[in-house]
Design a protein around this motif. Sequence first.
Motif, mmCIF file in Angstrom:
data_model
loop_
_atom_site.group_PDB
_atom_site.id
_atom_site.type_symbol
_atom_site.label_atom_id
_atom_site.label_comp_id
_atom_site.label_asym_id
_atom_site.label_seq_id
_atom_site.Cartn_x
_atom_site.Cartn_y
_atom_site.Cartn_z
ATOM 1 N N LEU A 119 0.818 -1.213 0.000
ATOM 2 C CA LEU A 119 0.000 0.000 0.000
ATOM 3 C C LEU A 119 0.855 1.268 0.000
ATOM 4 O O LEU A 119 0.318 2.376 -0.040
ATOM 5 C CB LEU A 119 -0.929 0.004 1.220
ATOM 6 N N GLY A 120 2.175 1.108 0.054
ATOM 7 C CA GLY A 120 3.070 2.258 0.044
ATOM 8 C C GLY A 120 3.208 2.934 1.398
ATOM 9 O O GLY A 120 3.734 4.047 1.491
ATOM 10 N N LYS A 121 2.763 2.260 2.472
ATOM 11 C CA LYS A 121 2.862 2.815 3.825
ATOM 12 C C LYS A 121 4.157 2.310 4.462
ATOM 13 O O LYS A 121 4.169 1.336 5.211
ATOM 14 C CB LYS A 121 1.642 2.426 4.657
ATOM 15 N N MET A 122 5.246 2.999 4.151
ATOM 16 C CA MET A 122 6.570 2.510 4.528
ATOM 17 C C MET A 122 6.779 2.475 6.036
ATOM 18 O O MET A 122 7.346 1.522 6.580
ATOM 19 C CB MET A 122 7.636 3.386 3.866
ATOM 20 N N ALA A 123 6.320 3.520 6.737
ATOM 21 C CA ALA A 123 6.504 3.564 8.191
ATOM 22 C C ALA A 123 5.774 2.414 8.859
ATOM 23 O O ALA A 123 6.326 1.734 9.735
ATOM 24 C CB ALA A 123 6.018 4.904 8.747
ATOM 25 N N LYS A 124 4.536 2.179 8.471
ATOM 26 C CA LYS A 124 3.755 1.097 9.057
ATOM 27 C C LYS A 124 4.355 -0.262 8.714
ATOM 28 O O LYS A 124 4.287 -1.201 9.516
ATOM 29 C CB LYS A 124 2.301 1.187 8.605
ATOM 30 N N ALA A 125 4.948 -0.374 7.527
ATOM 31 C CA ALA A 125 5.610 -1.622 7.153
ATOM 32 C C ALA A 125 6.809 -1.875 8.061
ATOM 33 O O ALA A 125 7.005 -2.994 8.556
ATOM 34 C CB ALA A 125 6.050 -1.567 5.695
ATOM 35 N N VAL A 126 7.606 -0.842 8.288
ATOM 36 C CA VAL A 126 8.773 -0.967 9.177
ATOM 37 C C VAL A 126 8.324 -1.381 10.569
ATOM 38 O O VAL A 126 8.903 -2.290 11.182
ATOM 39 C CB VAL A 126 9.552 0.368 9.236
ATOM 40 N N ILE A 127 7.292 -0.716 11.092
ATOM 41 C CA ILE A 127 6.801 -1.014 12.436
ATOM 42 C C ILE A 127 6.314 -2.461 12.527
ATOM 43 O O ILE A 127 6.606 -3.175 13.491
ATOM 44 C CB ILE A 127 5.673 -0.038 12.819
ATOM 45 N N ALA A 128 5.572 -2.912 11.523
ATOM 46 C CA ALA A 128 5.044 -4.277 11.533
ATOM 47 C C ALA A 128 6.177 -5.307 11.510
ATOM 48 O O ALA A 128 6.143 -6.291 12.261
ATOM 49 C CB ALA A 128 4.108 -4.482 10.345
ATOM 50 N N TYR A 129 7.169 -5.094 10.658
ATOM 51 C CA TYR A 129 8.303 -6.023 10.608
ATOM 52 C C TYR A 129 9.095 -5.995 11.915
ATOM 53 O O TYR A 129 9.551 -7.042 12.398
ATOM 54 C CB TYR A 129 9.227 -5.685 9.433
ATOM 55 N N GLU A 130 9.258 -4.812 12.493
ATOM 56 C CA GLU A 130 9.964 -4.694 13.777
ATOM 57 C C GLU A 130 9.213 -5.469 14.859
ATOM 58 O O GLU A 130 9.826 -6.166 15.683
ATOM 59 C CB GLU A 130 10.096 -3.226 14.181
ATOM 60 N N TRP B 77 15.036 17.022 19.276
ATOM 61 C CA TRP B 77 13.688 16.873 19.818
ATOM 62 C C TRP B 77 12.681 16.737 18.672
ATOM 63 O O TRP B 77 12.774 17.431 17.679
ATOM 64 C CB TRP B 77 13.319 18.081 20.672
ATOM 65 N N ILE B 78 11.705 15.821 18.866
ATOM 66 C CA ILE B 78 10.685 15.605 17.855
ATOM 67 C C ILE B 78 9.305 15.570 18.519
ATOM 68 O O ILE B 78 9.156 15.077 19.648
ATOM 69 C CB ILE B 78 10.937 14.287 17.087
ATOM 70 N N ASN B 79 8.320 16.098 17.832
ATOM 71 C CA ASN B 79 6.943 16.076 18.327
ATOM 72 C C ASN B 79 6.486 14.614 18.451
ATOM 73 O O ASN B 79 6.609 13.838 17.502
ATOM 74 C CB ASN B 79 6.043 16.838 17.355
ATOM 75 N N SER B 80 5.961 14.246 19.612
ATOM 76 C CA SER B 80 5.559 12.852 19.838
ATOM 77 C C SER B 80 4.477 12.398 18.854
ATOM 78 O O SER B 80 4.354 11.203 18.573
ATOM 79 C CB SER B 80 5.053 12.673 21.267
ATOM 80 N N ALA B 81 3.705 13.344 18.326
ATOM 81 C CA ALA B 81 2.652 12.996 17.362
ATOM 82 C C ALA B 81 3.229 12.488 16.049
ATOM 83 O O ALA B 81 2.527 11.851 15.263
ATOM 84 C CB ALA B 81 1.763 14.211 17.100
ATOM 85 N N ASP B 82 4.519 12.747 15.820
ATOM 86 C CA ASP B 82 5.169 12.325 14.577
ATOM 87 C C ASP B 82 5.833 10.961 14.702
ATOM 88 O O ASP B 82 6.454 10.480 13.748
ATOM 89 C CB ASP B 82 6.220 13.360 14.148
ATOM 90 N N VAL B 83 5.717 10.348 15.877
ATOM 91 C CA VAL B 83 6.411 9.082 16.136
ATOM 92 C C VAL B 83 5.428 8.033 16.642
ATOM 93 O O VAL B 83 4.551 8.332 17.461
ATOM 94 C CB VAL B 83 7.531 9.270 17.185
ATOM 95 N N GLU B 84 5.568 6.818 16.149
ATOM 96 C CA GLU B 84 4.789 5.694 16.682
ATOM 97 C C GLU B 84 5.742 4.739 17.391
ATOM 98 O O GLU B 84 6.752 4.322 16.817
ATOM 99 C CB GLU B 84 4.033 4.957 15.579
ATOM 100 N N ILE B 85 5.414 4.412 18.648
ATOM 101 C CA ILE B 85 6.240 3.500 19.435
ATOM 102 C C ILE B 85 6.066 2.079 18.906
ATOM 103 O O ILE B 85 4.945 1.629 18.658
ATOM 104 C CB ILE B 85 5.857 3.560 20.929
ATOM 105 N N ILE B 86 7.149 1.360 18.755
ATOM 106 C CA ILE B 86 7.089 0.019 18.186
ATOM 107 C C ILE B 86 6.333 -0.938 19.096
ATOM 108 O O ILE B 86 5.599 -1.800 18.621
ATOM 109 C CB ILE B 86 8.520 -0.507 17.926
ATOM 110 N N LEU B 87 6.439 -0.781 20.392
ATOM 111 C CA LEU B 87 5.838 -1.738 21.328
ATOM 112 C C LEU B 87 4.320 -1.655 21.383
ATOM 113 O O LEU B 87 3.659 -2.626 21.699
ATOM 114 C CB LEU B 87 6.389 -1.490 22.746
ATOM 115 N N SER B 88 3.733 -0.511 21.075
ATOM 116 C CA SER B 88 2.352 -0.163 21.438
ATOM 117 C C SER B 88 1.288 -1.221 21.179
ATOM 118 O O SER B 88 0.334 -1.317 21.938
ATOM 119 C CB SER B 88 1.933 1.129 20.744
#
Length: 267
Positions: A69-80, A252-263
């Motif tokens: 689907l071209g959702k690279m961030a979500k793909a990385v998170i899922a594989y992690e 420093w990065i806005n927390s809204a721009d980051v998804e925690i891998i564990l969640s």
Amino acid sequence: MRRLISAIILFFGFSIGNVISASPLDQRADSAYTAGDFSLATSLYEKELKESGSSATLYYNLGNCYYRLGKMAKAVIAYERSLRLDPAKASAKANLDFVNSKLVDKKGYEGSFISRTFSDITALMSANAWGWLSLILFCLIVAATALYLFSGNVRLRKTGFFGGGIICILFIFSIVFAFNARNMMTAKNKGVVSVPSSILSTSPRHPQNRTEEAMLLHEGARVTILDSVASPTDSLKTMWYDVAFDNDHRAWINSADVEIILSLIHI
């Protein structure tokens, strides 16, 4: 050649995860993926995760869907997440390496050589596998001790003494690796940039000018969270993370721009 192999695994890798699929939801998701309906497959795999709990194979299949689907961030998170549950899952590792090669931001060195080596060895097996190895080694220690104490043969007693000593050292290492594997699996300080791009700041607030802009990270970049603070300058008390991208980049990065891998991992 390695990148080509990773691409081939990514293309055909779904069938590897599909082998153990059994539930009706899995079967529907598998069929949707095979038919090219990746959106439907994604929603079905996500539903299966909520109903059945975490699974390395489900996260792996979900990663394949997100990539399609071209959702690279979500793909990385899922594989992690898949690798956290099963560090030895070669297909997830290959696909994660392949997706990382497509990302805009390229990491430098992270941590010292010793810490990276220690982490690489830990990642060879899951925490449970290290635990079972520790139990086996403990039984061998008991056997070696009994051989030393009760054998009337000098050679066997020496074998029990020196062999037991070596096994004891291996046992200690296996315990350390088991605890480290558990810590890596449950770590809450690893995240992935989930927006197309994010401007990091030199202080926990939105950059006021160019001098406060530290760097730019793009979707899929993996960061280590070192600290967090609620920005006092924002009316909504925005949470900011102090993150390290690699040894040379920290900001420093806005927390809204980051998804925690564990969640989404239920342990």
